[in-house]
Design a protein around this motif. Structure first.
Motif, PDB file in Angstrom:
ATOM      1  N   PHE A 147       0.817  -1.245  -0.038  1.00  9.08           N
ATOM      2  CA  PHE A 147       0.203  -0.073   0.024  1.00  9.08           C
ATOM      3  C   PHE A 147       0.870   1.239  -0.018  1.00  9.08           C
ATOM      4  O   PHE A 147       0.256   2.426  -0.489  1.00  9.08           O
ATOM      5  CB  PHE A 147      -1.078   0.178   1.161  1.00  9.08           C
ATOM      6  N   ASP A 194      -9.761  -4.548  -5.823  1.00 11.95           N
ATOM      7  CA  ASP A 194      -9.533  -2.871  -5.256  1.00 11.95           C
ATOM      8  C   ASP A 194      -8.857  -2.802  -3.973  1.00 11.95           C
ATOM      9  O   ASP A 194      -8.676  -3.974  -3.137  1.00 11.95           O
ATOM     10  CB  ASP A 194     -10.999  -1.992  -5.345  1.00 11.95           C
ATOM     11  N   THR A 195      -8.414  -1.769  -3.780  1.00  6.99           N
ATOM     12  CA  THR A 195      -7.779  -1.475  -2.420  1.00  6.99           C
ATOM     13  C   THR A 195      -8.399  -1.609  -1.208  1.00  6.99           C
ATOM     14  O   THR A 195      -7.640  -2.062  -0.165  1.00  6.99           O
ATOM     15  CB  THR A 195      -6.896  -0.335  -2.458  1.00  6.99           C
ATOM     16  N   ALA A 210      -8.686  -5.218  -0.574  1.00  5.10           N
ATOM     17  CA  ALA A 210      -7.200  -5.805  -0.283  1.00  5.10           C
ATOM     18  C   ALA A 210      -6.814  -5.364   1.169  1.00  5.10           C
ATOM     19  O   ALA A 210      -6.336  -6.119   1.824  1.00  5.10           O
ATOM     20  CB  ALA A 210      -6.321  -5.010  -1.081  1.00  5.10           C
ATOM     21  N   PRO A 217      -4.337   1.859   2.951  1.00  2.57           N
ATOM     22  CA  PRO A 217      -4.235   1.829   1.339  1.00  2.57           C
ATOM     23  C   PRO A 217      -4.497   3.173   0.717  1.00  2.57           C
ATOM     24  O   PRO A 217      -4.386   3.427  -0.486  1.00  2.57           O
ATOM     25  CB  PRO A 217      -5.282   0.899   1.087  1.00  2.57           C
ATOM     26  N   ARG A 240      -9.584   4.882  -2.349  1.00  5.71           N
ATOM     27  CA  ARG A 240      -9.756   3.267  -3.050  1.00  5.71           C
ATOM     28  C   ARG A 240      -9.408   3.455  -4.601  1.00  5.71           C
ATOM     29  O   ARG A 240      -9.806   4.244  -5.434  1.00  5.71           O
ATOM     30  CB  ARG A 240     -11.335   3.072  -3.223  1.00  5.71           C
ATOM     31  N   ARG A 241      -8.645   2.557  -4.819  1.00  7.46           N
ATOM     32  CA  ARG A 241      -8.258   2.252  -6.312  1.00  7.46           C
ATOM     33  C   ARG A 241      -8.546   0.781  -6.831  1.00  7.46           C
ATOM     34  O   ARG A 241      -8.231   0.100  -6.094  1.00  7.46           O
ATOM     35  CB  ARG A 241      -6.774   2.681  -6.459  1.00  7.46           C
ATOM     36  N   LEU A 287      -7.348  -2.727  -8.511  1.00 11.86           N
ATOM     37  CA  LEU A 287      -6.262  -3.459  -8.419  1.00 11.86           C
ATOM     38  C   LEU A 287      -6.392  -4.507  -9.687  1.00 11.86           C
ATOM     39  O   LEU A 287      -7.226  -5.017  -9.889  1.00 11.86           O
ATOM     40  CB  LEU A 287      -5.940  -4.469  -7.117  1.00 11.86           C
TER      41      LEU A 287
END
Length: 291
Positions: A100, A134-135, A138, A157, A160-161, A163
């Protein structure tokens, strides 16, 4: 509109590169910064051999410019030792170990499987189902890390992005349309791997991006790519990033993938033994900038 293209190398710390790709006298601590000034992306391969630490990921983030992207090679404990059995906690450890800290520079995860790992649909699908998309997901999984990780985790993290995940296979049993269907169901990319003919090389499109690893077209990990080979891969990358596929693509499944306007492409040279990788990456970048 074409997809983004990230051309780079697998790893950056190689003694033979010093005084060749790296200028004489360049401090080792500056090698990543130097490589990142000339390439768009690097595949972190130390994470394959051992879990890295948050401080390392944070330092790598700081050493690279805005827009740079890292791919992270998944730990071999899951793929080579456990062979995807009971991987929930080890996967949590990977996600908690500091990835992260790469923030927006965190690109795809690469999961490479050994040549003696055969396709077992149920076991493989279970693994794909665990991979976070996504993060936020994760982080949820990272929070389940093992107690032994305490004191060496990073669990922030940020925003939110999404993955991405890619798998590299090396056993002929994966030449099965059911395998391709699984990858498409979970939106995981099949790595296009040039391995000098040693292991399967297929180009089925199974995700919204393409992951390409060039290990050497004549001698594994050693041979460079001549002008014709660079032009060959440049043409394929153009087709992929425009949402299509090369007309002579080698396919496992004949069913066409969902149509897309564009795909991002990540390409890493792993022919590092004779110092070809960084130069071949630069030549491919130049070829893609041409007509």
């Amino acid at each position: 509109m074409s997809g983004a293209t990230y051309i780079g190398i697998s790893g950056w710390r190689y003694a033979p590169w010093r005084g060749s790709f790296y200028p004489p006298g360049l401090a080792q601590r500056l090698e990543l910064e130097y490589a990142a000034s000339r390439l768009a992306s690097i595949e972190i391969n130390g994470s394959f051999y051992a879990l890295q630490r948050p401080a390392s990921y944070a330092a790598w983030y700081a050493a690279t410019p805005p827009g740079f992207v890292f791919a992270v090679k998944g730990n071999r404990f899951l793929t080579h030792m456990l062979r995807l059995r009971e991987v929930e906690a080890p996967l949590a450890n990977v996600l908690a170990s500091g990835v992260f800290a790469l923030r927006e520079k965190l690109g795809p995860f690469l999961w490479q499987f050994p040549p003696n790992f055969a396709f077992e649909p149920e076991r493989f699908e279970h693994f794909l189902s665990l991979l976070p998309r996504d993060t936020d997901a994760a982080l949820e999984r990272a929070l389940r890390h093992e107690p032994r990780m305490e004191g060496r985790v990073m669990l922030d993290p940020g925003p939110r992005r999404p993955l991405r995940h890619a798998v590299e296979i090396r056993h002929e049993s994966f030449v099965d349309p059911a395998f391709v269907a699984l990858l498409r169901r979970y939106k995981v990319a099949l790595v296009v791997a040039d391995t000098a003919g040693r292991w399967p090389q297929f180009e089925d499109l199974t995700a919204d991006f393409v992951y390409l690893r060039l290990h050497g077209d004549k001698e594994l990990y050693a041979s460079g790519y001549d002008d014709a080979a660079i032009a060959h891969w440049a043409a394929r990358i153009r087709a992929w990033r425009d949402g299509g596929q090369p007309p002579d693509a080698r396919l496992i499944a004949q069913r066409a993938p969902p149509r897309r306007a564009a795909r991002d492409v990540y390409c890493y040279f792993d022919n590092d033994i004779k110092v070809h990788a960084p130069y071949d990456a630069q030549r491919l970048i130049a070829a893609l900038q041409g007509p």
